[in-house]
Design an enzyme around this catalytic site. Structure first.
Site, short mmCIF file in Angstrom:
data_model
loop_
_atom_site.label_atom_id
_atom_site.label_comp_id
_atom_site.label_asym_id
_atom_site.label_seq_id
_atom_site.Cartn_x
_atom_site.Cartn_y
_atom_site.Cartn_z
N GLU A 60 1.67 25.67 -53.49
CA GLU A 60 1.79 25.88 -54.79
C GLU A 60 0.64 25.40 -55.43
O GLU A 60 0.06 25.80 -56.37
CB GLU A 60 2.91 25.31 -55.32
N ASP A 64 -2.24 27.51 -57.40
CA ASP A 64 -2.65 27.19 -59.01
C ASP A 64 -3.96 27.21 -59.23
O ASP A 64 -4.35 27.62 -59.96
CB ASP A 64 -1.68 25.92 -59.14
N GLU A 135 2.62 31.24 -57.26
CA GLU A 135 1.56 30.40 -56.88
C GLU A 135 1.41 29.93 -55.22
O GLU A 135 0.30 30.07 -54.72
CB GLU A 135 1.49 28.89 -57.66
#
Length: 250
Positions: A60, A64, A135
């Site tokens: 994640e 991102d 993400e």
């Protein structure tokens, strides 16, 4: 097609899972374990070393950064005469938790996510699973196929068919202001509470809780204090259905 992908698609014990994933992503994973990890929330993850879990949090974090880079370049080229403030605000709208939650659900990622429902009691926390998984999948694609492939995947498979950038351009998403106005209208006290990080977390990471009438309604985490507050306000707006209420009121 490389043999590993042929195996996953036609001979693997997980072939049904792989075909379903291929229908969503548009390609066969090269490393299936990466994508399974991308859908694994920490509530069902196992400890592997020094308190670290085999959850999707690291992917994640990576996803991102990659998503932000791709969107920033896209907006830089799409709006050659707009200033940094405009580009930053529009990027925030595209990568906002609310938008990523919506994209994740639209793509069908909710059917893949593993989590322990007993440990996630608040609806706003459940909804954040979608954006987190989105993400993480971006991170998995990056590790599996590299930046150039991931960029093309995001632009052609996600952003072009599912994100109306020009609509977002004129959409107001000042979640903190809207939340404060909503609470004032309904006579509810709202607090933005800064939470100390765990000993193993970075001191530069800001964690903010939004409490409305004493109830935790949103949580935001970012390396920028204002961004953490905005993320927390965004979750709270979704949890309290602030915009739905305002639409009805109109």
């Amino acid at each position: 097609m490389p043999f590993s992908r042929i195996y996953y698609l036609y001979f693997s014990p997980h072939k049904a899972y792989v075909r379903k994933l291929k229908n969503i992503l548009g390609f066969v994973p090269g490393n299936l374990n990466l994508y399974k990890l991308a859908f694994r929330h920490k509530s069902v993850a196992k400890n592997i070393k020094d308190g670290a879990k085999n959850s999707n949090e690291r992917l994640e974090f990576l996803g991102d950064a990659v998503l932000g880079s791709v969107v920033a370049e896209l907006l830089f080229k799409l709006y050659p005469y707009r200033d940094e403030g405009f580009l930053t605000e529009l990027r925030s709208k595209i990568v906002s938790r609310a938008n990523l939650n919506q994209l994740s659900r639209k793509l069908g990622f909710n059917e893949f996510i593993e989590y322990d429902a007993r440990m996630i009691s608040y609806p706003n926390k459940q909804s954040s699973l979608l954006g987190d998984a989105f993400e993480a999948v971006v991170g998995a694609v990056y590790v599996d196929r590299g930046y150039r492939f991931t960029k093309e995947f995001l632009l052609t498979r996600i952003i072009k068919p599912h994100v109306d950038i020009h609509m977002l351009e004129v959409t107001e998403t000042n979640f903190k202001s809207r939340l404060i106005e909503w609470c004032q209208h309904y006579g509810k006290e709202v607090q933005f509470v800064h939470i100390d990080n765990a000993p193993d977390e970075s001191a530069k990471l800001f964690t903010v809780e939004v409490r409305v009438a004493g109830e935790v309604c949103g949580l935001g985490r970012d390396f920028n204090k204002k961004s953490a507050e905005k993320l927390a306000a965004e979750e709270a707006c979704g949890f309290l259905k602030v915009f739905d209420t305002e639409d009805i009121a109109r």
